[in-house]
Design an enzyme around this catalytic site. Structure first.
Site, PDB file in Angstrom:
ATOM      1  CE  LYS A 195      -2.150  -1.033   3.837  1.00  0.00           C
ATOM      2  NZ  LYS A 195      -1.416  -2.264   4.159  1.00  0.00           N
TER       3      LYS A 195
ATOM      4  NE  ARG B 230      -4.600  -1.084   9.823  1.00  0.00           N
ATOM      5  CZ  ARG B 230      -3.548  -0.529   9.305  1.00  0.00           C
ATOM      6  NH1 ARG B 230      -3.601   0.580   8.672  1.00  0.00           N
ATOM      7  NH2 ARG B 230      -2.412  -1.120   9.427  1.00  0.00           N
TER       8      ARG B 230
ATOM      9  NE  ARG C 129       7.724  -2.282   6.170  1.00  0.00           N
ATOM     10  CZ  ARG C 129       6.411  -2.146   6.350  1.00  0.00           C
ATOM     11  NH1 ARG C 129       5.672  -1.620   5.401  1.00  0.00           N
ATOM     12  NH2 ARG C 129       5.846  -2.554   7.469  1.00  0.00           N
TER      13      ARG C 129
ATOM     14  NE  ARG D 287       6.206  -0.096   9.988  1.00  0.00           N
ATOM     15  CZ  ARG D 287       5.092  -0.044   9.242  1.00  0.00           C
ATOM     16  NH1 ARG D 287       5.105   0.575   8.091  1.00  0.00           N
ATOM     17  NH2 ARG D 287       3.991  -0.633   9.650  1.00  0.00           N
TER      18      ARG D 287
ATOM     19  NE  ARG E 177       1.969  -4.648  11.005  1.00  0.00           N
ATOM     20  CZ  ARG E 177       3.029  -4.498  10.221  1.00  0.00           C
ATOM     21  NH1 ARG E 177       4.189  -5.035  10.564  1.00  0.00           N
ATOM     22  NH2 ARG E 177       2.943  -3.817   9.126  1.00  0.00           N
TER      23      ARG E 177
END
Ligand code: AP5
Length: 208
Positions: A13, A88, A122, A155, A166
């Site tokens: 996203k 969300r 990431r 992160r 998540r």
């Protein structure tokens, strides 16, 4: 154009929203980025949000809804916006409906395994927020942002335990939005499992 980008954590996203917003000349509004900045600045909202985010939980709806209400009042949103990571939950979507119309909702669809692999590799630039992946989109120099020379970090919520949480939270809280927006005739599904360039091309084709 007022667009919502939905998708699993790691679906791409943020990567695509940056490109799409620039192409369409509308602001990219990422609640995750806003909350991370607030946490970095140690504001009361940021400190409260950090407790939830680091564990992979959602930040309470009332905090997010207030944040969005303020954000879309700004001048730059008059021509539209691209939401990344908002809404969300169903209560967030219902609150949004009271303050703005939406033109398109795009679900960037990927399998769980793809999302896990992407999140595990990431790297995010501490300076400008640019996104990299150690295998798929590596920086030219290790741990250094190509764009601004900033430090690339992992992160807090990209650690294995938080990633799995998540994904679970997504299934319970966010997935029902797909049905919600399909019923309203706003939903578009794009295969997010393809290369970054292919996904961009398909996304642009769906909004132009
Ligand atoms: P948020 O920042 O919104 O995180 P997220 O939704 O979990 O999504 P991510 O940013 O992890 O993934 P992404 O889909 O943007 O993927 P990316 O482009 O980075 O939210 C974080 C937290 O904030 C939440 O857990 C919650 O606590 C809180 N929060 C935020 N909004 C909230 C709300 N509305 N309500 C309540 N709480 C809220 O890509 C991932 C990786 O894949 C990168 O390495 C990238 O380089 C790579 N990649 C991207 N595309 C491709 C491709 N096509 N091929 C190969 N690799 C790719």
């Amino acid at each position: 154009m007022r667009i919502i980008l939905l998708g699993l954590p790691g679906a791409g996203k943020g990567t695509q929203a940056k490109i799409l917003a620039e192409e369409l000349n509308i602001p990219h509004i990422s609640t995750g980025d806003i909350l991370r900045q607030a946490s970095e600045d140690r504001t009361p909202l940021g400190l409260k949000a950090k407790e939830y985010m680091d564990k992979g939980h959602l930040v309470p709806d009332d905090l997010i809804i207030d944040l969005i209400k303020e954000r879309i009042k700004r001048e730059d949103c008059k021509k539209g916006f691209l939401f990344d990571g908002f809404p969300r939950t169903i209560p967030q979507a219902e609150a949004l409906e009271k303050i703005s119309n939406i033109d398109k909702v795009i679900n960037l669809k990927v399998e769980d395994e793809v999302a896990i692999e992407r999140l595990s590799g990431r790297r995010t630039c501490k300076g400008c927020g640019a996104l990299y992946h150690i295998i798929y989109l590596p920086p030219k120099r290790e741990r250094i942002c190509d764009r601004c020379g900033g430090e690339l970090i992992i992160r807090e919520d990209d650690k294995k335990e938080a990633i799995l949480k998540r994904l679970e939270v997504y299934r319970e809280e966010t997935q029902p939005l797909i049905k919600y927006y399909r019923k309203k005739g706003l939903l578009i599904i794009i295969d997010g499992g393809r290369s970054k360039e292919e996904v961009t091309k398909n996304l642009l084709g769906s909004v132009r």
